[in-house]
Design a protein around this motif. Structure first.
Motif, short mmCIF file in Angstrom:
data_model
loop_
_atom_site.label_atom_id
_atom_site.label_comp_id
_atom_site.label_asym_id
_atom_site.label_seq_id
_atom_site.Cartn_x
_atom_site.Cartn_y
_atom_site.Cartn_z
N GLY A 252 -0.81 12.47 -6.61
CA GLY A 252 -1.14 11.24 -7.31
C GLY A 252 -2.24 10.46 -6.64
O GLY A 252 -2.70 10.79 -5.55
N PRO A 253 -2.69 9.35 -7.27
CA PRO A 253 -3.87 8.63 -6.81
C PRO A 253 -3.62 7.58 -5.72
O PRO A 253 -4.57 7.14 -5.08
CB PRO A 253 -4.36 7.95 -8.09
CG PRO A 253 -3.10 7.70 -8.88
CD PRO A 253 -2.21 8.88 -8.59
N GLU A 254 -2.38 7.16 -5.51
CA GLU A 254 -2.18 6.06 -4.56
C GLU A 254 -2.28 6.54 -3.12
O GLU A 254 -2.21 7.74 -2.83
CB GLU A 254 -0.85 5.35 -4.80
CG GLU A 254 0.40 6.12 -4.47
CD GLU A 254 1.65 5.27 -4.68
OE1 GLU A 254 1.71 4.16 -4.10
OE2 GLU A 254 2.54 5.69 -5.42
#
Length: 342
Positions: A252-254
């Motif tokens: 994911g992007p976080e």
């Protein structure tokens, strides 16, 4: 009254003790269909992905489960064995060897593997133990460093399923053992055996990552990883300046815990480092994340950046020092549940 109580206690002690090795899980085949089933279960756990369901559900079912299974299946196919998933095969070996150790001590124990996601499931293992007359269970999470997504999820599921029965067994759960002497001794022994006389120029201890937000919300995971790194560095008399702790397996992007393993190995390669050993102390059995992610992809990262002589130290797997450690921890947790003669 005293005599009756003694008879009841004696009957309980004569029954087998259940030992559960709690693992995260594995798909049952290296195919897109099997990975879709596995990832659906894994990524639906709010302890693994804690985003609001209204936000996460469309992403999971609309994007992730449409694209990731095929790619993951290709990766699993690289490490799959004729006997099955490396994690599943090794976990079964650990259970068998631990049971043999306990039987050799005269302890009537049934050791079973539980996969939080996939099979054998928590429900399957508890049903089998109940059928064998087990009333007392010791749960050993195969995660030395506590994280809500691993230890927390497995233990919560164990108590959830056990609590559904008419008779709820007594359950003891091994606390996080990130700096336990037996665990560190096992890591040190296996590492010495694999490195031999070879002295790496730098050592990377790569742990599975978690989002930074999880730590801010209370997970002690990062502190546990640091404690393991310190304890193993001291046990092997390594120069702390030559040891880097890093985190792998981002999703994911976080932002996840840093430094990232891939960045660390790229930088070591760019420094023309000759002789880098990578250990994965948070994994108790070799699996996709060690064999393929580190052993294939991150080796390529290091060598592609200019590094030479990359060596991946195998996990504890079914090595004797790790079975020794498991035996020690079981006997410690079983105090009062075994006859006084043991």
């Amino acid at each position: 009254y005293g005599a009756g109580l003694a008879r009841l206690n004696g009957r309980a002690m004569s029954r087998p003790i259940g030992i559960l090795l709690l693992q995260l899980g594995t798909p049952d085949a290296p195919t897109p269909a099997a990975l879709r089933r596995y990832l659906r279960q894994f990524l639906s756990d709010p302890r693994v992905i804690d985003l609001p369901r209204a936000l996460w559900w469309p992403l999971l079912h609309g994007i992730v489960l449409r694209t990731r299974p095929r790619r993951s299946a290709r990766d699993y196919a690289k490490v799959w064995t004729s006997a099955g998933s490396p994690l599943g095969v090794t976990s079964a070996q650990q259970a068998r060897l631990l049971q043999e150790r306990l039987t050799g001590r005269g302890i009537h124990a049934l050791v079973r593997v539980v996969m939080r996601f996939g099979e054998p499931s928590t429900a399957q293992a508890l049903t089998e133990l109940a059928s064998a007359g087990v009333e007392r269970i010791i749960a050993l999470p195969m995660y030395p460093q506590y994280a809500s997504a691993t230890t927390g999820s497995s233990v919560a599921e164990l108590f959830r399923v056990a609590g559904k029965g008419r008779v709820v067994p007594a359950i003891r759960t091994l606390p996080p053992y990130f700096s336990d002497a037996a665990y560190i001794a096992a890591l040190a022994a296996v590492t010495r055996g694999q490195l031999g006389d070879w002295a790496p120029e730098h050592i990377v201890l790569s742990f599975h990552g978690i989002p930074e937000r999880y730590v801010r919300n209370g997970d002690p995971y990062a502190d546990h990883c640091r404690a393991t790194t310190r304890a193993l560095t001291e046990a092997l008399a390594w120069d702390p300046e030559c040891v880097t702790m890093s985190f792998q397996s981002r999703f994911g992007p976080e932002a996840w815990l840093r430094p990232y393993t891939t960045d660390t190995l790229r930088q070591l390669g760019e420094a023309r480092m000759a002789g880098v050993a990578v250990l994965c102390p948070g994994f108790m059995a070799d699996c996709l994340e060690t064999l393929e992610e580190i052993g294939v992809r991150e080796r390529r990262t290091f060598e592609g950046a200019g590094g030479r002589d990359f060596r991946l130290v195998s996990c504890l797997n079914a090595e004797s020092p790790w079975i020794d450690a498991l035996e020690v921890m079981v006997l410690r947790e079983a105090q009062g549940w075994l006859p006084d003669t043991l």
